[in-house]
Design an enzyme around this catalytic site. Structure first.
Site, PDB file in Angstrom:
ATOM      1  N   HIS A   1       0.794  -1.299   0.046  1.00  0.00           N
ATOM      2  CA  HIS A   1      -0.040   0.035   0.045  1.00  0.00           C
ATOM      3  C   HIS A   1       0.843   1.193   0.065  1.00  0.00           C
ATOM      4  O   HIS A   1       0.425   2.322  -0.584  1.00  0.00           O
ATOM      5  CB  HIS A   1      -1.028  -0.012   1.318  1.00  0.00           C
ATOM      6  CG  HIS A   1      -0.380   0.015   2.330  1.00  0.00           C
ATOM      7  ND1 HIS A   1      -0.320  -1.200   3.224  1.00  0.00           N
ATOM      8  CD2 HIS A   1       0.584   0.852   3.180  1.00  0.00           C
ATOM      9  CE1 HIS A   1       0.317  -0.872   4.568  1.00  0.00           C
ATOM     10  NE2 HIS A   1       0.965   0.045   4.424  1.00  0.00           N
TER      11      HIS A   1
ATOM     12  N   ARG B   1     -10.136  -3.677 -12.207  1.00  0.00           N
ATOM     13  CA  ARG B   1     -10.135  -4.732 -11.321  1.00  0.00           C
ATOM     14  C   ARG B   1     -11.567  -4.814 -10.802  1.00  0.00           C
ATOM     15  O   ARG B   1     -12.035  -4.162  -9.801  1.00  0.00           O
ATOM     16  CB  ARG B   1      -9.272  -4.252  -9.981  1.00  0.00           C
ATOM     17  CG  ARG B   1      -7.683  -4.270 -10.659  1.00  0.00           C
ATOM     18  CD  ARG B   1      -6.864  -3.885  -9.444  1.00  0.00           C
ATOM     19  NE  ARG B   1      -5.624  -4.065  -9.746  1.00  0.00           N
ATOM     20  CZ  ARG B   1      -4.810  -2.715  -9.832  1.00  0.00           C
ATOM     21  NH1 ARG B   1      -5.220  -1.646  -9.929  1.00  0.00           N
ATOM     22  NH2 ARG B   1      -3.344  -2.997 -10.132  1.00  0.00           N
TER      23      ARG B   1
ATOM     24  N   ARG C   1     -11.018  -7.557 -15.980  1.00  0.00           N
ATOM     25  CA  ARG C   1     -10.664  -8.704 -15.522  1.00  0.00           C
ATOM     26  C   ARG C   1     -11.649  -9.184 -14.563  1.00  0.00           C
ATOM     27  O   ARG C   1     -12.436  -8.520 -13.682  1.00  0.00           O
ATOM     28  CB  ARG C   1      -9.304  -8.432 -14.435  1.00  0.00           C
ATOM     29  CG  ARG C   1      -8.912  -9.620 -13.727  1.00  0.00           C
ATOM     30  CD  ARG C   1      -7.711  -9.447 -13.123  1.00  0.00           C
ATOM     31  NE  ARG C   1      -7.923  -8.972 -11.906  1.00  0.00           N
ATOM     32  CZ  ARG C   1      -7.085  -8.236 -11.122  1.00  0.00           C
ATOM     33  NH1 ARG C   1      -5.874  -8.466 -11.366  1.00  0.00           N
ATOM     34  NH2 ARG C   1      -7.234  -7.654  -9.831  1.00  0.00           N
TER      35      ARG C   1
ATOM     36  N   GLU D   1      -0.188 -14.889 -15.265  1.00  0.00           N
ATOM     37  CA  GLU D   1       0.315 -14.849 -13.984  1.00  0.00           C
ATOM     38  C   GLU D   1       1.149 -15.949 -13.323  1.00  0.00           C
ATOM     39  O   GLU D   1       1.987 -15.895 -12.481  1.00  0.00           O
ATOM     40  CB  GLU D   1      -0.851 -14.244 -12.808  1.00  0.00           C
ATOM     41  CG  GLU D   1      -1.597 -13.207 -13.348  1.00  0.00           C
ATOM     42  CD  GLU D   1      -2.775 -13.136 -12.798  1.00  0.00           C
ATOM     43  OE1 GLU D   1      -3.122 -12.167 -11.878  1.00  0.00           O
ATOM     44  OE2 GLU D   1      -3.855 -13.877 -13.026  1.00  0.00           O
TER      45      GLU D   1
ATOM     46  N   ASN E   1       3.213  -8.666 -11.044  1.00  0.00           N
ATOM     47  CA  ASN E   1       3.466  -9.045  -9.774  1.00  0.00           C
ATOM     48  C   ASN E   1       3.314 -10.399  -9.250  1.00  0.00           C
ATOM     49  O   ASN E   1       4.042 -11.089  -8.465  1.00  0.00           O
ATOM     50  CB  ASN E   1       2.350  -8.071  -8.692  1.00  0.00           C
ATOM     51  CG  ASN E   1       2.035  -6.676  -9.230  1.00  0.00           C
ATOM     52  OD1 ASN E   1       3.027  -5.968  -9.588  1.00  0.00           O
ATOM     53  ND2 ASN E   1       1.018  -6.019  -9.008  1.00  0.00           N
ATOM     54  N   ASP E   2       2.178 -11.196  -9.946  1.00  0.00           N
ATOM     55  CA  ASP E   2       2.099 -12.624  -9.540  1.00  0.00           C
ATOM     56  C   ASP E   2       3.151 -13.292 -10.221  1.00  0.00           C
ATOM     57  O   ASP E   2       3.613 -14.318  -9.611  1.00  0.00           O
ATOM     58  CB  ASP E   2       0.408 -13.059  -9.764  1.00  0.00           C
ATOM     59  CG  ASP E   2      -0.241 -12.766  -8.423  1.00  0.00           C
ATOM     60  OD1 ASP E   2       0.156 -12.969  -7.380  1.00  0.00           O
ATOM     61  OD2 ASP E   2      -1.389 -12.552  -8.555  1.00  0.00           O
TER      62      ASP E   2
ATOM     63  N   ARG F   1       5.472 -11.756  -2.624  1.00  0.00           N
ATOM     64  CA  ARG F   1       5.621 -10.372  -2.886  1.00  0.00           C
ATOM     65  C   ARG F   1       5.528  -9.413  -1.875  1.00  0.00           C
ATOM     66  O   ARG F   1       6.055  -8.324  -2.160  1.00  0.00           O
ATOM     67  CB  ARG F   1       4.784 -10.320  -4.042  1.00  0.00           C
ATOM     68  CG  ARG F   1       3.313 -10.049  -3.674  1.00  0.00           C
ATOM     69  CD  ARG F   1       2.574  -9.829  -4.931  1.00  0.00           C
ATOM     70  NE  ARG F   1       1.070  -9.702  -4.664  1.00  0.00           N
ATOM     71  CZ  ARG F   1       0.143  -9.385  -5.473  1.00  0.00           C
ATOM     72  NH1 ARG F   1       0.537  -9.392  -6.878  1.00  0.00           N
ATOM     73  NH2 ARG F   1      -1.150  -9.382  -5.194  1.00  0.00           N
TER      74      ARG F   1
ATOM     75  N   CYS G   1       0.148  -5.385 -17.222  1.00  0.00           N
ATOM     76  CA  CYS G   1      -0.608  -4.321 -16.509  1.00  0.00           C
ATOM     77  C   CYS G   1      -0.188  -4.623 -15.047  1.00  0.00           C
ATOM     78  O   CYS G   1      -1.155  -4.168 -14.157  1.00  0.00           O
ATOM     79  CB  CYS G   1      -2.070  -4.995 -16.518  1.00  0.00           C
ATOM     80  SG  CYS G   1      -2.462  -6.721 -15.980  1.00  0.00           S
TER      81      CYS G   1
END
Length: 572
Positions: free
Chosen positions: A206, A309, A345, A433, A456-457, A467, A504
């Protein structure tokens, strides 16, 4: 100077800098340079000592005192959420929700009923939930910081103390902390907090997300910050991932001036996304709802939405929203880009984004469990109803709507999803991912029209590293050559099939890495709206041949730091 070497705002540590001060290394998160005295968050309330049990007749009043304090904290956070926009507002609302979470409140009030004072009950209930969140891992583990922040705010309220948090500096300063609570990060003033450096945190946490939205240079996972005295002058380079202590003032001010020139050039970028020699690379925004989409359309030069999202609109719902309600939600996003592309998504529930109406039960390792597309098997009709709503909203809109499934691991899953989407007149794609999807991209592309890489994944699964783990931040760096190799393979398969391959994940928001991704053959980049201009202007400063040479240099490197250095040298 032409090229990205100065365009990303990074500062090369010159010879002799080590003699002037220490240089601490971390994970680069938000590009840019900040220089100034350090400030730190104020002290948190000390852990209360558990005294004697309260008399039975005092317990109802003590329980109400606790509930009133939790409600006051939640109300203040919600008021702050109404004062900010985008990701910061959403994080504040989610944190406010923790203060009134039924599970946490129930655990604390049960302790009060058993005789615990309110402060001890808040502390012990937090310990219980922190242990559960830590075991779950991923983003749920990061919520431990959020929950402890709520605990401290409630205790301060109970004690009549000032609310803990980041002090308002009297001059432009660098915020240094072990970690930051979302309630602190979301309301920072970028004119006074010119850079952030934390010991904990990762590129997708965050703190990173909000710092990126605010445009504050940020480095996370920095060892040695505790040894820096408050008020010490530091130079933070959010592109190189360094924190230099007591740099030579003239050199530091020059670095800030160069970064400001870059910022001004970035602010003037209006699109479209393409390299200096005209090679197109679509630059898109990541959004989660209608207000966010409108803000992206009005406040950036994004050509559309590369990642909508959808699950974030439903996280706090007890029941699945109906098709009509979903249609209205999706239509808001589509209408924000009436002439653009919107990639939707489908629900990426499970693991770090649990949904009460799509519960998966206890899992020993949720990140490797029932999440994303896998939810559909356990909840018949959930995906079908969402696709119905997306199709309905698309028919009512002039936007070009595409839909993609998350956490696809097999060709059969891709084919099944594609059939369901095409049956409703939708253009299907899937997320890459899972390394298996990257390795089978050529076969998956036989069934879908595009791929979108979630870095990220993909990074955490490729490197077998959570992560959200600060000690493993180096492994979860998207510059890892193994990750770039999978991106290159996927993009090459897309090129052979004549189909687009986008990125993305947060990697797209790194201007230097964005150029490397373009060199690998990625056709679109999607990121937080606040990062659109930086990425677009970086692409506009270099030629495609430079991007390709930088990409190859990064692939040939032995580690992320070397990959970044070699790419920067070519793109300078």
């Amino acid at each position: 100077m032409d090229g990205i070497g100065s365009e990303d705002g990074s500062v090369q540590v010159e010879a002799g800098a080590q003699a002037e001060g220490r240089v601490l290394a971390g994970t680069a998160v938000v590009p840019g340079v900040g220089y100034g005295p350090t400030i730190r968050p104020g002290e948190r309330p000390r852990r209360p000592a558990r005294g004697a049990d309260l008399p039975a007749e005092d317990r109802p009043a003590e329980k109400q005192r606790f509930l009133d304090a939790a409600d006051a904290v939640s109300s203040r956070l919600l008021a702050r959420a109404n004062e900010v926009k985008g990701a910061g507002a959403e994080v504040l609302r989610a944190t406010a929700g923790l203060a009134t979470d039924r599970g946490w409140l129930g655990a604390a009030t049960a302790l009060v009923d058993a005789g615990a004072p309110a402060e001890s009950a808040a502390t012990d209930a937090t310990d219980q939930f922190a242990a559960v969140f830590t075991k779950l891992g991923g983003l749920m583990a990061e919520r431990v910081t959020d929950l402890k922040d709520i605990r401290d705010r409630v205790i301060a309220e109970l004690r009549g103390m000032p609310e803990p948090g980041v002090p308002t500096p009297t001059e432009p300063s660098v915020l240094v902390a072990r970690d930051l609570a979302p309630a602190d990060t979301a309301v920072l003033d970028p004119t006074l907090v010119v850079a952030i450096a934390t010991t904990l945190g990762g590129p997708t946490g965050h703190t990173s997300i909000i710092a990126r939205q605010l445009g504050i240079p940020c480095v996370v996972g920095v060892a040695g910050l505790d040894d820096i005295d408050s008020g010490a002058q530091v130079l933070v380079d959010g592109s190189a991932g360094t924190v230099e202590v007591d740099p030579e003032p003239g050199r530091a001010r020059s670095a800030v001036a160069r970064a400001e020139e870059v910022r001004q050039r970035t602010a003037s970028w209006t699109g479209p996304g393409r390299t200096r020699d005209g090679h197109p690379v679509a630059v898109l925004a990541n959004v989660q709802d209608g207000p966010g989409a409108r803000a992206a359309a009005e406040g950036s030069a994004a050509a559309g939405v590369g990642l909508f999202r959808t699950e974030l609109a439903f996280l706090d719902r007890d029941a699945e929203p109906g098709v009509e309600e979903q249609t209205r939600i999706y239509r808001e996003v589509f209408d924000a880009f009436p002439e653009g592309k919107v990639v939707v998504r489908t629900l990426d529930a499970g693991s770090d984004k649990p949904m009460r109406f799509a519960a998966t039960g206890d899992e020993p390792n949720p990140a490797l469990g029932v999440r994303g597309y896998r939810i559909a098997a356990d909840h018949p009709g959930l995906l079908e109803r969402q696709l119905d709503a997306i199709a309905s909203a698309a028919r009512e809109s002039t936007a070009t709507v595409l839909v993609m499934a998350p956490m696809i691991a097999t060709v059969a899953e891709a084919a099944e999803f594609a059939a369901a989407a095409r049956a409703r007149g939708l253009v299907p794609g899937v997320m890459v991912e899972v390394p298996a999807a990257a390795l089978l991209a050529d076969r998956i592309l036989e069934h879908v029209d595009f791929l979108s890489i979630g870095t990220n994944d993909l990074t955490q699964y490729t490197m077998a590293a959570d992560r959200m783990s600060a000690p493993l931040a180096g492994l979860t760096d998207p510059w890892q050559p193994a990750v770039l190799a999978l991106v290159a393979r996927t993009a090459a398969d897309g090129a052979r099939a004549g189909k687009g391959v986008g990125v993305c994940g947060e990697a797209a928001a790194d201007p230097l890495l964005a150029c490397v991704l373009a060199g690998l053959g990625v056709t679109s980049l999607s990121m937080a709206a606040s990062a659109v201009a930086a990425t677009g202007s970086a692409l506009a400063a270099v030629d495609l041949d430079q991007c390709r040479r930088a990409a190859q240099a990064a692939l040939d490197a032995a580690d992320p730091a070397t990959a970044r250095e070699r790419a920067a040298e070519i793109l300078r």
